[in-house]
Design a protein around this motif. Sequence first.
Motif, mmCIF file in Angstrom:
data_model
loop_
_atom_site.group_PDB
_atom_site.id
_atom_site.type_symbol
_atom_site.label_atom_id
_atom_site.label_comp_id
_atom_site.label_asym_id
_atom_site.label_seq_id
_atom_site.Cartn_x
_atom_site.Cartn_y
_atom_site.Cartn_z
ATOM 1 N N ARG A 136 27.254 8.815 13.383
ATOM 2 C CA ARG A 136 27.126 8.898 11.934
ATOM 3 C C ARG A 136 28.510 8.887 11.280
ATOM 4 N N ASN A 137 28.595 8.351 10.071
ATOM 5 C CA ASN A 137 29.885 8.157 9.382
ATOM 6 C C ASN A 137 30.307 9.471 8.708
ATOM 7 N N CYS A 138 30.790 10.400 9.504
ATOM 8 C CA CYS A 138 31.322 11.672 9.019
ATOM 9 C C CYS A 138 32.793 11.752 9.471
ATOM 10 N N TYR A 139 33.536 12.662 8.886
ATOM 11 C CA TYR A 139 34.974 12.710 9.150
ATOM 12 C C TYR A 139 35.250 13.305 10.538
ATOM 13 N N ILE A 140 36.001 12.533 11.330
ATOM 14 C CA ILE A 140 36.469 13.024 12.633
ATOM 15 C C ILE A 140 37.749 12.265 12.991
ATOM 16 N N LYS A 174 36.963 8.446 12.143
ATOM 17 C CA LYS A 174 35.815 7.977 11.359
ATOM 18 C C LYS A 174 35.847 8.660 9.999
ATOM 19 N N GLY A 175 35.095 8.074 9.062
ATOM 20 C CA GLY A 175 34.967 8.666 7.731
ATOM 21 C C GLY A 175 36.061 8.245 6.794
ATOM 22 N N LYS A 176 36.898 7.298 7.203
ATOM 23 C CA LYS A 176 37.969 6.852 6.303
ATOM 24 C C LYS A 176 37.391 6.168 5.072
ATOM 25 N N SER A 177 36.269 5.466 5.251
ATOM 26 C CA SER A 177 35.651 4.750 4.125
ATOM 27 C C SER A 177 34.159 4.640 4.374
ATOM 28 N N LEU A 178 33.432 4.222 3.332
ATOM 29 C CA LEU A 178 31.979 4.037 3.449
ATOM 30 C C LEU A 178 31.684 2.831 4.321
ATOM 31 N N VAL A 179 30.514 2.859 4.999
ATOM 32 C CA VAL A 179 30.019 1.714 5.758
ATOM 33 C C VAL A 179 28.758 1.211 5.093
ATOM 34 N N VAL A 230 22.390 10.797 7.311
ATOM 35 C CA VAL A 230 23.415 11.843 7.414
ATOM 36 C C VAL A 230 24.780 11.158 7.381
ATOM 37 N N GLY A 231 25.724 11.701 6.601
ATOM 38 C CA GLY A 231 27.061 11.124 6.474
ATOM 39 C C GLY A 231 27.060 9.943 5.513
ATOM 40 N N ASN A 232 28.161 9.173 5.558
ATOM 41 C CA ASN A 232 28.358 8.045 4.638
ATOM 42 C C ASN A 232 28.361 8.583 3.209
ATOM 43 N N VAL A 233 27.230 8.444 2.433
ATOM 44 C CA VAL A 233 27.172 9.119 1.130
ATOM 45 C C VAL A 233 26.139 10.262 1.220
ATOM 46 N N GLN A 234 26.482 11.375 0.608
ATOM 47 C CA GLN A 234 25.473 12.442 0.497
ATOM 48 C C GLN A 234 24.420 12.004 -0.527
ATOM 49 N N GLU A 235 23.159 12.448 -0.344
ATOM 50 C CA GLU A 235 22.045 11.910 -1.135
ATOM 51 C C GLU A 235 21.456 12.983 -2.042
ATOM 52 N N TRP A 236 21.115 12.549 -3.292
ATOM 53 C CA TRP A 236 20.581 13.476 -4.277
ATOM 54 C C TRP A 236 19.142 13.920 -3.943
ATOM 55 N N SER A 242 28.663 13.935 3.624
ATOM 56 C CA SER A 242 29.251 12.614 3.295
ATOM 57 C C SER A 242 30.340 12.281 4.318
ATOM 58 N N ARG A 243 30.949 11.140 4.132
ATOM 59 C CA ARG A 243 32.011 10.709 5.046
ATOM 60 C C ARG A 243 33.191 11.679 5.060
ATOM 61 N N LYS A 244 33.323 12.479 4.013
ATOM 62 C CA LYS A 244 34.453 13.395 3.936
ATOM 63 C C LYS A 244 34.174 14.720 4.645
ATOM 64 N N ASP A 245 32.909 14.968 5.026
ATOM 65 C CA ASP A 245 32.565 16.238 5.672
ATOM 66 C C ASP A 245 32.837 16.159 7.167
ATOM 67 N N PRO A 246 33.441 17.193 7.791
ATOM 68 C CA PRO A 246 33.670 17.208 9.234
ATOM 69 C C PRO A 246 32.362 16.986 9.971
ATOM 70 N N LEU A 247 32.437 16.348 11.128
ATOM 71 C CA LEU A 247 31.254 15.970 11.874
ATOM 72 C C LEU A 247 30.386 17.173 12.207
ATOM 73 N N LYS A 248 31.006 18.293 12.527
ATOM 74 C CA LYS A 248 30.204 19.446 12.936
ATOM 75 C C LYS A 248 29.462 20.088 11.763
ATOM 76 N N ARG A 249 29.885 19.797 10.511
ATOM 77 C CA ARG A 249 29.143 20.300 9.336
ATOM 78 C C ARG A 249 28.424 19.173 8.603
ATOM 79 N N CYS A 250 28.438 18.016 9.206
ATOM 80 C CA CYS A 250 27.793 16.839 8.602
ATOM 81 C C CYS A 250 26.411 16.696 9.252
#
Length: 847
Positions: free
Chosen positions: A762-766, A773-778, A794-800, A814-822
């Motif tokens: 998943r596209n989360c920050y690591i 990963k998580g440098k940009s959206l996919v 999960v990851g990429n963009v957080q959803e409303w 989102s992509r900016k959240d660390p993988l373990k909390r994403c």
Amino acid sequence: MSADDKTRIVTENQSHTSTPTPNDDATVLTNQSVQSAAPGHQDETVITGQSPITASQGDVPQQPAPQKKTLIKNRFELKKMLGAGGMGAVYQAVDLRKVEAKDRNPYVAVKLLNDDFKRHPDAFISLQRESRKSQNLAHPNIVTVYDFDRDSDMVFMTMEFMEGAPLDEIIRQCAGVGLDQEEAYSVFKDVSEALAYAHSQGIIHSDFKPGNIFFTKNKTAKVFDFGIARAVSSTGISSGSTDDKTVFDAGSLSALTPTYASYEMLKGEEPSPSDDVYALACVTYELFAGKHPYDKTPADQAFDKKLKPERIKRLSKRQWKALAKALQLKGDQRTQTVDAFKAAFFSKSKLPYYIGGGTIAASVIAGLVYQQTHLVDETQLRESLQDEIQEELQVNIRANVELEMNQRLSLERLNEAISEPLSETWSEKVNTLIGEYMALAPGDTDSIVGARQKAMSVFLDAASQARSDGKLSEAKRLLDEAGLWQNESDLLEQEASLLANAEEALLKRQEEQRLAAQAEAERLAEARKQEQLRLEKERKAREQRLAREAQQRKINAAVAAVKDSLSCNARIDIKGDLTSKVNQLQKVSKARYNKEQAGFVNSLGSCIKTVARHSPASARRIKADSLALFPKSASLSAISIDMCAHLRPGSGSKGRRYFCQDYLSDGGKSPVLIVAKGGSKKLAVSRYEITVGDFNNYCKKTGQCSPLSGDTGMPASNISIAQAKAYTQWLSQQSGYSYRIPTKNEWMSVSNAERNGADPDRNCYIKFGSLQKGKSLVKATTGKPNDNGLINYVGNVQEWAFDGNGQLLAMGGSRKDPLKRCLVTSKVNHSGQPDDVTGFRVVRSLN
């Protein structure tokens, strides 16, 4: 029934434990002396239940067998509750000993001590004293009490069972008018004699009122409920026994009914016969006036308000004077005994005595002259004259008493004769008795007029019955007889009018029967003529029928061909086979086509709905071909084909054939959808996050927003929640379904990965060495599907999503959240303002 009355009748299904409604005629119980009592006291006595059942002599009433019989002392079988008072409830019961002895009347009344009263320390003694007092009061106008006993914790006494009605109910039926004069006299006489007898035995009732008087079917008034009666003190009419005073003081259970209690009772003074006189006077007023003398106002309040009873015009001056004195609010101004009240009310005019006295006085004067003439001693003359006066007065008194008794007996015989069934000698007998009474009481025109009115009513009732039975000649004879008794009467005129109407109706029926017979003869002649015409028409009709049958067979074959082509399947040939056969039917019979068209349309509509359950695409083709054949069909146009309804929840992970899209009215399609369960509901959810391409298409079609920049496959971000809602509203308008942002619970339910687990890529920050990963959206299509077929949840963009309180949340990290909390469980509150890491999915409900 008025709320002012003590008695409230309820239906058989009502429980006798229901809370009574407060009223003015309730008996108020208290453990202390009564100073004053206001109407509607919460401890009032309310009689509930049914009116006593009338039972024929010798027969035990056949009631539905209860599940469990209530038997007391293995002798008294309780049948039905008749009423409830301050001390307990009264039941109708069958005395099994009487049944065994074949007694023609096995019924008794059983009074049980109630639970509330049993809690009083003197309750048992109270019921025993009531039983003993009532047993001692052996009088035809007092209810007979047989015995007092107990069975385990049930304390009871048995008394006579009566048929009739309580007096308060009878007075209510005559409200504002009062009872019949003769009936009112009879009731007053009966109850006054009952009270006078009780006083002579040293007992004051203390709660005398209409609700404690029963008027039997034999026209006899009986007083009951001596449960709160108190012994008269030594200063009263009788000293009575002192046994009760030393062992049990009935005053410890003070009780009264405020609207009938005397001023002295309300002030807590010692009981006096004058208390019962006041109550008797109130009841007497109601007998003749149909209302309470002080309008149900307690005596102490009536005294403070200076209330005066209204004069009863139907009473003579002498009778009113006697009643008014008995109604005095203060005891020192009131008649002191029942006997004195009764004597004053029923006493005869002294005029005959005065006349006799005048005769005697004339004799005396003549005697004086004679004595003076003969020079007799004056003292001797006076003594002689006094003896003569006394003797003549006694003779006159005896004569008047005898005359009054003869008048009463004569009137009773007259009333009894009128009550007898009509016979050949009825009129003669009644006329004879009227003549006898007129000879004895020539001045009592009211009784004579009343008797003639009753006689007229007897014949009127008989005439009415004969008229109802269709015996009009008999009714006319009886009506003529009624007119002989009183020729001017509204009832007589009314019955005469009804009889005339009945006779007119009879003549009308006879004329109708004559005309009907004439019409029947004419009908038969016409029928013979019509029969000849029918035979001729029948021949021609046969020929026409054969031609029609041949045509009908051709039409039926065409209809059957159409129905064969309507056999439903996903490949039904509407354009070719069905259209050809429909056209053939139109050529054979346009009328039959018009008649069958609705059925054809309904069959196609059912087929579309059936096919749509497993192949919505085929159903769309069938619908399009059906509308080409029947272009004006509103029902076919209205059929909605849900492209997702056939899919099973959770099937989206199986492949493309388990995806679906709604058709939009502008020719486009909705985002790709999968079907999942959102809690307990079945939902269609966009497989991917809404993309830049999806959102830009909306902006282009509506002109309500500016297109987003960047790759059209990327998730749509940098938009506000208001813009996202506007997009869902546009989808709803275009598709006909209700699109929206999911709730938190729905998002969690469809995003949960039970079998496959979270997408490890998943596209989360690591950042781990050279791995980052998580440098940009996919793209929204990137990633591994979960069990429901959702991608990039999960990851990429957080959803409303919205929580239950309407709070906007951002779910899944989102992509900016660390993988373990994403994770799927990740959520944060969100303001709804645009940012580069928040996007959304859409959902809609399925039927």
